[in-house]
Design an enzyme around this catalytic site. Structure first.
Site, mmCIF file in Angstrom:
data_model
loop_
_atom_site.group_PDB
_atom_site.id
_atom_site.type_symbol
_atom_site.label_atom_id
_atom_site.label_comp_id
_atom_site.label_asym_id
_atom_site.label_seq_id
_atom_site.Cartn_x
_atom_site.Cartn_y
_atom_site.Cartn_z
ATOM 1 N N ARG A 1 0.827 -1.234 0.000
ATOM 2 C CA ARG A 1 0.000 0.000 0.000
ATOM 3 C C ARG A 1 0.850 1.268 0.000
ATOM 4 N NH1 ARG A 1 -3.098 -3.017 3.629
ATOM 5 N NH2 ARG A 1 -4.896 -3.924 2.580
ATOM 6 N N LYS B 1 3.887 11.792 -10.965
ATOM 7 C CA LYS B 1 3.017 10.977 -11.821
ATOM 8 C C LYS B 1 3.745 9.664 -12.086
ATOM 9 C CE LYS B 1 0.237 14.327 -14.370
ATOM 10 N NZ LYS B 1 -0.081 14.894 -15.710
ATOM 11 N N GLU C 1 11.176 19.163 -24.325
ATOM 12 C CA GLU C 1 10.491 19.522 -23.062
ATOM 13 C C GLU C 1 11.142 20.766 -22.447
ATOM 14 O OE1 GLU C 1 7.736 18.025 -22.330
ATOM 15 O OE2 GLU C 1 7.856 16.036 -23.242
ATOM 16 N N LYS D 1 9.231 22.993 -13.429
ATOM 17 C CA LYS D 1 8.316 21.882 -13.109
ATOM 18 C C LYS D 1 7.932 21.926 -11.631
ATOM 19 C CE LYS D 1 6.513 17.571 -13.930
ATOM 20 N NZ LYS D 1 6.435 16.384 -14.728
ATOM 21 N N GLU E 1 -3.165 18.157 -10.783
ATOM 22 C CA GLU E 1 -3.682 18.647 -12.073
ATOM 23 C C GLU E 1 -5.161 19.054 -12.016
ATOM 24 O OE1 GLU E 1 -1.842 16.763 -15.479
ATOM 25 O OE2 GLU E 1 -3.522 17.339 -16.730
ATOM 26 N N ARG F 1 -1.490 22.710 -13.664
ATOM 27 C CA ARG F 1 -0.537 21.681 -14.108
ATOM 28 C C ARG F 1 -0.756 21.286 -15.569
ATOM 29 N NH1 ARG F 1 2.010 16.545 -10.757
ATOM 30 N NH2 ARG F 1 3.155 15.701 -12.534
ATOM 31 N N ASN G 1 1.254 20.269 -20.486
ATOM 32 C CA ASN G 1 0.890 19.506 -21.687
ATOM 33 C C ASN G 1 0.961 20.361 -22.948
ATOM 34 O OD1 ASN G 1 0.378 17.088 -20.308
ATOM 35 N ND2 ASN G 1 -1.594 17.899 -19.631
ATOM 36 N N HIS H 1 1.341 18.865 -26.391
ATOM 37 C CA HIS H 1 1.075 17.436 -26.264
ATOM 38 C C HIS H 1 -0.251 17.010 -26.905
ATOM 39 C CE1 HIS H 1 4.469 17.758 -23.630
ATOM 40 N NE2 HIS H 1 4.425 16.487 -23.283
ATOM 41 N N HIS I 1 0.217 13.740 -29.107
ATOM 42 C CA HIS I 1 -0.335 12.406 -28.840
ATOM 43 C C HIS I 1 -0.991 11.828 -30.090
ATOM 44 C CE1 HIS I 1 -0.439 13.340 -24.276
ATOM 45 N NE2 HIS I 1 0.693 12.760 -24.629
ATOM 46 N N HIS J 1 8.570 10.694 -28.748
ATOM 47 C CA HIS J 1 7.718 11.623 -28.002
ATOM 48 C C HIS J 1 8.201 13.071 -28.145
ATOM 49 C CE1 HIS J 1 4.966 13.022 -24.973
ATOM 50 N NE2 HIS J 1 5.963 13.510 -24.238
HETATM 51 P P1 NAD Z 1 13.272 5.808 -21.809
HETATM 52 O O1 NAD Z 1 13.141 5.618 -20.360
HETATM 53 O O2 NAD Z 1 12.755 4.729 -22.689
HETATM 54 O O3 NAD Z 1 14.787 6.133 -22.151
HETATM 55 C C1 NAD Z 1 15.143 6.323 -23.497
HETATM 56 C C2 NAD Z 1 16.293 5.387 -23.916
HETATM 57 O O4 NAD Z 1 17.503 5.914 -23.394
HETATM 58 C C3 NAD Z 1 16.154 3.984 -23.356
HETATM 59 O O5 NAD Z 1 16.630 3.068 -24.307
HETATM 60 C C4 NAD Z 1 17.101 4.009 -22.142
HETATM 61 O O6 NAD Z 1 17.595 2.741 -21.799
HETATM 62 C C5 NAD Z 1 18.192 4.916 -22.653
HETATM 63 N N1 NAD Z 1 18.942 5.623 -21.627
HETATM 64 C C6 NAD Z 1 18.469 6.321 -20.579
HETATM 65 N N2 NAD Z 1 19.469 6.924 -19.934
HETATM 66 C C7 NAD Z 1 20.604 6.608 -20.580
HETATM 67 C C8 NAD Z 1 21.963 6.965 -20.425
HETATM 68 N N3 NAD Z 1 22.356 7.822 -19.479
HETATM 69 N N4 NAD Z 1 22.871 6.437 -21.267
HETATM 70 C C9 NAD Z 1 22.477 5.609 -22.273
HETATM 71 N N5 NAD Z 1 21.215 5.269 -22.508
HETATM 72 C C10 NAD Z 1 20.281 5.763 -21.671
HETATM 73 O O7 NAD Z 1 12.509 7.154 -22.276
HETATM 74 P P2 NAD Z 1 12.479 8.608 -21.647
HETATM 75 O O8 NAD Z 1 12.412 9.511 -22.813
HETATM 76 O O9 NAD Z 1 13.508 8.798 -20.619
HETATM 77 O O10 NAD Z 1 11.068 8.628 -20.892
HETATM 78 C C11 NAD Z 1 9.875 8.423 -21.586
HETATM 79 C C12 NAD Z 1 8.833 7.899 -20.627
HETATM 80 O O11 NAD Z 1 8.632 8.878 -19.606
HETATM 81 C C13 NAD Z 1 7.482 7.645 -21.255
HETATM 82 O O12 NAD Z 1 7.010 6.397 -20.842
HETATM 83 C C14 NAD Z 1 6.603 8.753 -20.713
HETATM 84 O O13 NAD Z 1 5.257 8.367 -20.561
HETATM 85 C C15 NAD Z 1 7.233 9.031 -19.381
HETATM 86 N N6 NAD Z 1 7.015 10.397 -18.876
HETATM 87 C C16 NAD Z 1 6.533 10.532 -17.632
HETATM 88 C C17 NAD Z 1 6.323 11.788 -17.110
HETATM 89 C C18 NAD Z 1 5.841 11.940 -15.712
HETATM 90 O O14 NAD Z 1 5.510 13.060 -15.306
HETATM 91 N N7 NAD Z 1 5.813 10.883 -14.942
HETATM 92 C C19 NAD Z 1 6.625 12.920 -17.878
HETATM 93 C C20 NAD Z 1 7.143 12.744 -19.154
HETATM 94 C C21 NAD Z 1 7.338 11.467 -19.653
HETATM 95 N N1 GLY Z 2 4.460 15.715 -17.876
HETATM 96 C C1 GLY Z 2 3.208 16.254 -17.426
HETATM 97 C C2 GLY Z 2 3.067 16.354 -15.948
HETATM 98 O O1 GLY Z 2 3.939 15.970 -15.206
HETATM 99 O O2 GLY Z 2 2.073 16.811 -15.493
#
Ligand code: NAD
Ligand code: GLY
Length: 375
Positions: free
Chosen positions: A122, A144, A186, A241, A251, A255, A259, A262, A266, A279
């Site tokens: 939990r 998130k 971003e 942020k 949100e 917040r 987006n 976005h 999307h 993305h």
């Molecule tokens: P990812 O986590 O897939 O990383 C991208 C690639 O880079 C992967 O292959 C990873 O293994 C590689 N990588 C990461 N760090 C590295 C490093 N230092 N050296 C070599 N390779 C490295 O993608 P991302 O762009 O980091 O994140 C995208 C995800 O984040 C999506 O799922 C999206 O929904 C999520 N997201 C969440 C929020 C939130 O607020 N929680 C906001 C934006 C995006």
């Molecule tokens: N990336 C959108 C949020 O964190 O709200």
């Protein structure tokens, strides 16, 4: 020396700590935060191969008892099956209420680790160690967490704030350039929606997608700063942020400005099967579209739209729609956006660099016209 930013929330406040070489200080940084003795580190093979040893050594040297769970690399593994693997590792290693999960990776690992931590027993504590630029400036901050459902991205999730976000910019040296550019989309977003100084500082740079350039010290002529552009970008983006999330954690209103770009992004991502366009590239296209829509509605000056689009190009990001995309299909896909209310598509539109307005009053004809111009 750490640069720190506080995320101040009514439920739980925490620090974003940024320092080159910070990974080696992970254990020390976690000590004193009442995170228990047992730590479950979650990563993927790509990141773990580069940084797993440093993270483990640092945690063990600081007295933590560490176990790890290595999940396959890729957005296609951001699902409940991977969460089950984290739970299995937690069970085998007796991860308790007082224990902590640590996410070492990009946004995929961060979102999944956060969700596993939100639900195991939990809810237990977790720490974010983001390794991609996108995760550093966006995904790791704000709480998130979640996974994808086969029918849609991030449909399953929870708000669960980390206890610490530790950013070591040095790890960006191994990040593929395309991923760096995705994160830069971003960063540009923060400049447009919130921080005009960040925007102007980026305008002065020759290059926004080469890590060697971004890491070179003493940008801007002020040698006393002894900071690199990447330090500045990380600080200002995380501050933006943190500011927004501190004002509206769940949100309810503000917040949503995060987006920006976005809505159309999307639609473009889903119509190109989440593979042709990543993305960050989709967000870049979405920001160009939102800027042009704002200009057509008389909300944003054409000269500022142009400045945004030049910055996007300088970051090596696209400003046109991918070839072959059908405009009517994009318009239809907009209706499936999570944020559609009563059939009205919500747009975040700039009114000046550093400020935006949220609106659901954008006529379809204006969207259509802008998309046609972006072919
Ligand atoms: P990812 O986590 O897939 O990383 C991208 C690639 O880079 C992967 O292959 C990873 O293994 C590689 N990588 C990461 N760090 C590295 C490093 N230092 N050296 C070599 N390779 C490295 O993608 P991302 O762009 O980091 O994140 C995208 C995800 O984040 C999506 O799922 C999206 O929904 C999520 N997201 C969440 C929020 C939130 O607020 N929680 C906001 C934006 C995006
Ligand atoms: N990336 C959108 C949020 O964190 O709200």
């Amino acid at each position: 020396m750490f640069s720190t930013i506080n995320v101040n929330l009514p439920s739980s406040s925490y620090e974003i700590a940024i320092t080159p070489g910070g990974l080696d200080k992970l254990g020390d940084c976690m000590n004193g935060l009442q995170l228990g003795k047992k730590v479950l580190l979650v990563s993927n093979p790509t990141v773990f191969e580069h940084y797993g040893k440093s993270a483990l050594n640092s945690l063990e040297a600081a007295g933590f008892d560490v176990c790890s769970c290595i999940l396959p690399d890729g957005e296609q593994y951001k699902n409940l099956k991977s969460i089950q693997k984290i739970y299995d590792t937690a069970l085998e290693n007796r991860v308790e209420r007082s224990s902590t999960m640590v996410a070492l990776g990009g946004g995929v690992i961060g979102d999944m680790t956060g969700f596993a931590a939100a639900t195991w027993l939990r809810g237990i504590k977790f720490v974010q160690v983001p390794t991609s630029l996108l995760a550093m400036v966006d995904a790791s901050v704000g709480g998130k967490t979640g996974v994808n459902h086969p029918q849609g991205k991030n449909l399953i999730g929870a708000f669960h704030q980390p206890r610490l976000v530790l950013i070591d910019p040095d790890v960006l040296k191994t990040l593929p350039e395309r991923e760096l550019r995705a994160g830069m989309a971003e960063v540009i977003k923060y400049g447009v929606i919130w921080d005009a100084d960040l925007f102007q500082e980026m305008e002065k740079c020759e290059n926004l997608h080469q890590i060697e350039y971004l890491m070179a010290p003493m940008f801007g002529g002020d040698k006393s700063l002894n900071k690199s552009l990447i330090d500045y970008i990380l600080m200002r983006s995380c501050q933006a942020k943190a500011d927004v999330v501190s004002k509206d954690e769940k949100e309810a209103g503000l917040r949503a400005i995060l987006n920006y770009g976005h809505t159309i992004a999307h639609a473009v991502e889903s119509l190109t099967g989440y593979s042709l366009v990543n993305h960050g590239e989709a967000v870049a296209i979405g920001m160009v579209a939102a800027g042009e829509i704002a200009a057509k509605l008389g909300m944003w000056q054409a000269e500022e739209v142009e400045r945004q689009n030049i910055l996007i190009e300088k970051a090596g990001l696209p400003t046109k729609l991918p070839a072959g995309l059908d405009i009517e299909e994009i318009i239809q896909a907009l209706q499936l956006d999570k944020k559609v209310k009563a059939g009205k598509v919500r747009f975040i539109l700039p009114i000046q660099i550093g400020a935006v307005r949220i609106t659901d009053e954008v006529p379809s004809d204006v969207i259509r016209e802008v998309l046609q111009e972006m072919r």
